[in-house]
Design a protein around this motif. Structure first.
Motif, PDB file in Angstrom:
ATOM      1  N   UNK A   1       0.683  -1.279   0.105  1.00  0.00           N
ATOM      2  CA  UNK A   1       0.042   0.001  -0.230  1.00  0.00           C
ATOM      3  C   UNK A   1       0.985   1.154  -0.059  1.00  0.00           C
ATOM      4  N   UNK A   2       1.820   1.247   0.772  1.00  0.00           N
ATOM      5  CA  UNK A   2       2.718   2.564   0.856  1.00  0.00           C
ATOM      6  C   UNK A   2       3.501   2.633  -0.512  1.00  0.00           C
ATOM      7  N   UNK A   3       3.970   1.402  -1.084  1.00  0.00           N
ATOM      8  CA  UNK A   3       4.763   1.838  -1.987  1.00  0.00           C
ATOM      9  C   UNK A   3       3.779   2.104  -3.333  1.00  0.00           C
ATOM     10  N   UNK A   4       2.696   1.778  -3.457  1.00  0.00           N
ATOM     11  CA  UNK A   4       1.604   2.081  -4.450  1.00  0.00           C
ATOM     12  C   UNK A   4       1.106   3.622  -4.092  1.00  0.00           C
ATOM     13  N   UNK A   5       0.921   3.773  -3.115  1.00  0.00           N
ATOM     14  CA  UNK A   5       0.527   5.239  -2.619  1.00  0.00           C
ATOM     15  C   UNK A   5       1.604   6.437  -3.096  1.00  0.00           C
ATOM     16  N   UNK A   6       2.904   5.844  -2.936  1.00  0.00           N
ATOM     17  CA  UNK A   6       3.770   6.747  -3.224  1.00  0.00           C
ATOM     18  C   UNK A   6       3.920   7.097  -4.522  1.00  0.00           C
ATOM     19  N   UNK A   7       3.716   6.068  -5.611  1.00  0.00           N
ATOM     20  CA  UNK A   7       3.931   6.066  -6.775  1.00  0.00           C
ATOM     21  C   UNK A   7       3.022   6.833  -7.579  1.00  0.00           C
ATOM     22  N   UNK A   8       1.661   6.520  -7.091  1.00  0.00           N
ATOM     23  CA  UNK A   8       0.266   7.063  -7.887  1.00  0.00           C
ATOM     24  C   UNK A   8      -0.575   7.769  -6.783  1.00  0.00           C
ATOM     25  N   UNK A   9      -1.172   9.274  -7.326  1.00  0.00           N
ATOM     26  CA  UNK A   9      -1.618   9.837  -6.466  1.00  0.00           C
ATOM     27  C   UNK A   9      -3.193   9.301  -6.156  1.00  0.00           C
ATOM     28  N   UNK A  10      -3.838   8.188  -6.898  1.00  0.00           N
ATOM     29  CA  UNK A  10      -4.862   7.723  -6.638  1.00  0.00           C
ATOM     30  C   UNK A  10      -4.888   6.168  -6.851  1.00  0.00           C
ATOM     31  N   UNK A  11      -5.312   5.329  -5.806  1.00  0.00           N
ATOM     32  CA  UNK A  11      -5.229   3.917  -6.133  1.00  0.00           C
ATOM     33  C   UNK A  11      -6.701   3.397  -5.575  1.00  0.00           C
ATOM     34  N   UNK A  12      -6.953   2.247  -6.245  1.00  0.00           N
ATOM     35  CA  UNK A  12      -8.151   1.617  -5.984  1.00  0.00           C
ATOM     36  C   UNK A  12      -7.829   0.198  -5.365  1.00  0.00           C
ATOM     37  N   UNK A  13      -8.575  -0.124  -4.363  1.00  0.00           N
ATOM     38  CA  UNK A  13      -8.605  -1.382  -3.750  1.00  0.00           C
ATOM     39  C   UNK A  13     -10.010  -2.031  -4.246  1.00  0.00           C
ATOM     40  N   UNK A  14      -9.678  -3.299  -4.742  1.00  0.00           N
ATOM     41  CA  UNK A  14     -10.893  -3.925  -5.463  1.00  0.00           C
ATOM     42  C   UNK A  14     -10.947  -5.467  -4.794  1.00  0.00           C
ATOM     43  N   UNK A  15     -12.175  -6.025  -4.165  1.00  0.00           N
ATOM     44  CA  UNK A  15     -12.208  -7.212  -3.699  1.00  0.00           C
ATOM     45  C   UNK A  15     -11.916  -8.238  -4.989  1.00  0.00           C
ATOM     46  N   UNK A  16     -10.730  -9.245  -4.733  1.00  0.00           N
ATOM     47  CA  UNK A  16     -10.523  -9.890  -5.920  1.00  0.00           C
ATOM     48  C   UNK A  16     -11.537 -10.769  -6.516  1.00  0.00           C
ATOM     49  N   UNK A  17     -12.651 -11.071  -5.787  1.00  0.00           N
ATOM     50  CA  UNK A  17     -13.658 -11.799  -5.840  1.00  0.00           C
ATOM     51  C   UNK A  17     -14.953 -10.861  -6.131  1.00  0.00           C
ATOM     52  N   UNK A  18     -14.941  -9.615  -6.151  1.00  0.00           N
ATOM     53  CA  UNK A  18     -15.893  -8.714  -6.117  1.00  0.00           C
ATOM     54  C   UNK A  18     -16.656  -8.687  -7.515  1.00  0.00           C
ATOM     55  N   UNK A  19     -18.050  -8.332  -7.577  1.00  0.00           N
ATOM     56  CA  UNK A  19     -18.614  -8.049  -8.870  1.00  0.00           C
ATOM     57  C   UNK A  19     -19.687  -6.947  -8.570  1.00  0.00           C
ATOM     58  N   UNK A  20     -20.214  -6.215  -9.575  1.00  0.00           N
ATOM     59  CA  UNK A  20     -21.222  -5.175  -9.571  1.00  0.00           C
ATOM     60  C   UNK A  20     -20.937  -3.884  -8.638  1.00  0.00           C
ATOM     61  N   UNK A  21     -19.403  -3.676  -8.736  1.00  0.00           N
ATOM     62  CA  UNK A  21     -18.923  -2.544  -7.805  1.00  0.00           C
ATOM     63  C   UNK A  21     -18.883  -2.474  -6.677  1.00  0.00           C
ATOM     64  N   UNK A  22     -19.198  -3.552  -5.780  1.00  0.00           N
ATOM     65  CA  UNK A  22     -19.374  -3.905  -4.407  1.00  0.00           C
ATOM     66  C   UNK A  22     -18.200  -3.845  -4.015  1.00  0.00           C
ATOM     67  N   UNK A  23     -17.909  -3.021  -2.624  1.00  0.00           N
ATOM     68  CA  UNK A  23     -16.706  -3.186  -1.846  1.00  0.00           C
ATOM     69  C   UNK A  23     -15.553  -2.294  -2.675  1.00  0.00           C
TER      70      UNK A  23
END
Length: 455
Positions: free
Chosen positions: A235-257
Motif C-alpha cells: 500500500x505504501x509503495x503504490x500510494x507513493x507512486x500514484x496519486x490515486x489507487x483503488x482497492x478492489x475485492x479480488x472476487x467482487x462484482x457489481x462494484x461492491x466493496x
C-alpha cells in the motif's frame, strides 16, 4: 456444423415401436441413411438403436411416444441433423444445458428470477437454429446418471427428465456453489462419460487475471499497475507512486466493496467507499491510520490494489466501457457489443447496480473532451484491445471460456486500459441498445454451442 434441419414429432402409441422411426425418403437419400437397417440415434447422452423406415412425401422424423418421453420431445421440434456412414450414427440437436444457481417453482412466471426472460429468449433462439435447450440447478446433479431433471419452456415452464446435454453453459452466480464437490464431480463425470463440452467453467479473480496477462508483452500496454494487497508495504509503495489507487475485492462484482484512496495536502489521505446510497468519504491524518482502518476488512476480503487512472469523464462522472466478447460459429473470438457506462451521481464506479447509465460508444466519446484524432481511433482501438485480452485469457488461464465481459477505460489522453474481466457477464449489463427479439449475444451463444457439438 450441420446445415440440415428436420421437424421431429411423436406419433400415437401402437403406430411405431420404440426402436423404429420414420424419416422422409428425400432426407434419407440426402444423408445416405440406409432403410430397414439398424443405426444408432443420438440426442445428447441418449443413445438408441433404431431402424429407419422411409416415409414418402414427408420431411419429418416421426418417433414413438415412448422414445419421445425419453428424449424430452413432447412438442414438435425442428432440430439439426447429421449422419455418419462410418459409425452409422444419426445425431440430432445440439442439446444445450444451462446451469443456473436456483429455480423458483412457486413463481411460474419468474422461475429463474431476474434471468427468466433471458432463458426464454435463449429458448427462442435455439428453436430458430435447430437446437434444444434446458435449464438445471446444482440440486439436479446429485446422482450419477445419463439423465437429469431440467426445465424447458413451451407456453409455460415445465420440468422434464432429459439426457445429459452435448454442451453446458455455466451461469452459476455463486463461487461457493460452483466449487461444491457434487458440482465438480458431476461436470468431470459428464465430460469423461459423454464428451460433454462445458464452457465458462469458472469464475475469474482479479489477481489471477492480471498475473496471467502480464506474461504477454503485447498486452502490458493495457495493464495498469496492479498487485495483490499483501500488507502495508505494498500500500505504501503504490500510494507513493500514484496519486490515486483503488482497492478492489479480488472476487467482487457489481462494484461492491471498491475503495478509492487519494493523497491530500499535508500528508493526509482520503478514503472513498461504495455504498448503496452513494459514496462514503473518510479522511485519515496518515497512511498508517488508514491501513489500520482496513485491517478488519482484510481479514475477510482479499484486495487487488490498482493504479488509479485519470478516466475520461462526462459531466465530471467517470466513464468506462463493457465489451462483450464471445466465441462464434467457427470457435473464434469476436466482439458482440461494446457499450459505454457512465457513473451515477455520488458514485465513482460505473456499474449499473450502482446507478450507472448506458450509452453507445459513439455518443459517449462524441460528448467527451478527447482530442478529435483520438475520438476517431477509439472505435478501432476498443474492440482490438478486447479481442487481444480475450485471447490472452484463453492462452494463460487453463479453463474453457465461451464469453467474457471485458471492462476497459480510456484515460484523458485516449489511452486504453483494462479494468477487469468477468467470466459470467450479466445478461442485462451488456444489453445492446436496441429492441431486437433475439439479441446478438444470445444468437452468438447458440452458434458457439452448435460449433462445439458439431451440429
Amino acid at each position: 456444423m450441420s446445415k440440415l434441419k428436420i421437424p421431429v414429432q411423436a406419433v400415437q402409441s401402437g403406430i411405431l415401436q420404440e426402436n423404429v422411426v420414420m424419416l422422409g425418403d428425400r432426407t434419407m437419400k440426402r444423408l445416405k441413411i440406409p432403410a430397414h437397417v439398424p443405426i444408432h440415434l443420438a440426442f445428447g447422452s441418449f443413445r438408441q438403436e433404431v431402424t429407419v423406415i422411409p416415409a414418402p412425401k414427408s420431411d419429418s422424423l416421426r418417433v414413438s411416444e415412448g422414445l419421445a418421453r425419453r428424449t424430452g420431445w413432447k412438442a414438435r421440434h425442428t432440430l439439426n441433423v447429421s449422419y455418419s456412414t462410418g459409425s452409422r450414427l444419426l445425431r440430432l440437436g445440439p442439446l444445450i444445458g444451462v446451469l443456473v444457481s436456483r429455480d423458483h417453482s412457486d413463481t411460474p412466471d419468474r422461475v429463474f428470477g431476474p434471468i427468466t426472460m433471458f432463458c426464454r429468449e435463449l429458448t427462442h433462439a435455439c428453436r430458430t437454429q435447430g437446437a434444444y435447450v434446458y435449464f438445471f440447478t446444482p440440486e439436479a446433479m446429485e446422482s450419477r446418471s445419463s439423465s437429469i431433471q431440467g426445465w424447458v419452456y413451451d407456453e409455460g415452464w415445465r420440468k422434464l427428465n432429459l439426457p445429459i446435454a452435448d454442451v453446458i453453459n455455466n451461469r452459476l452466480t455463486s463461487r461457493k456453489v460452483e466449487n461444491k464437490p457434487s458440482v465438480q464431480h458431476f461436470l468431470a463425470d459428464v465430460k469423461s462419460r459423454f464428451g460433454t463440452h462445458f464452457f465458462n467453467e469458472k469464475f475469474l479473480d482479479k489477481t489471477e487475471v492480471f498475473d496471467a496477462l502480464r506474461q504477454d508483452a503485447t498486452l502490458q500496454r493495457y495493464l495498469p499497475e496492479s498487485h495483490l494487497l499483501s500488507g502495508y508495504a505494498v500500500l505504501k509503495r503504490m500510494c507513493g507512486q500514484h496519486p490515486v489507487v483503488f482497492l478492489k475485492p479480488i472476487r467482487g462484482s457489481l462494484g461492491k466493496g471498491i475503495l478509492r484512496i487519494s493523497r491530500e495536502e499535508g500528508g493526509a489521505f482520503r478514503l472513498l467507499s461504495t455504498t448503496p446510497l452513494g459514496t462514503r468519504k473518510q479522511s485519515y491524518p496518515n497512511l498508517t491510520k488508514l491501513f489500520q482502518s482496513l485491517t478488519g476488512k482484510m481479514k475477510s476480503t482479499r484486495y487487488q490494489i490498482q493504479q488509479g487512472l485519470p478516466l475520461m469523464e462526462l459531466g465530471k462522472r467517470p466513464v468506462d466501457f463493457r465489451a462483450l466478447v464471445q466465441k462464434n460459429n467457427t470457435g473464434k473470438w469476436g466482439v458482440t457489443s461494446i457499450v459505454a457506462r457512465t457513473a451515477g451521481n455520488n458514485h465513482f464506479v460505473s456499474n449499473l447496480a450502482r446507478g450507472g447509465s448506458l450509452s453507445t460508444v459513439r455518443e459517449a466519446v462524441g460528448k467527451s473532451s478527447l482530442p478529435p484524432a483520438v475520438k476517431q481511433s477509439v472505435h478501432l482501438g476498443l474492440p482490438r484491445a478486447a479481442l487481444s485480452i480475450a485471447r490472452g485469457i484463453e492462452t494463460y488461464i487453463p479453463a474453457h471460456f465461451g464469453e467474457l465481459g471485458i471492462d476497459l477505460a480510456l484515460d484523458q489522453s485516449g489511452r486504453i486500459w483494462l479494468l477487469e474481466v468477468n467470466s459470467k457477464p450479466s445478461k442485462n449489463d451488456n444489453t445492446p441498445l436496441n429492441d431486437q427479439k433475439i439479441r446478438p449475444s444470445v444468437k452468438q451463444m447458440v452458434l458457439y454451442c452448435r460449433y462445439l457439438a458439431g451440429l
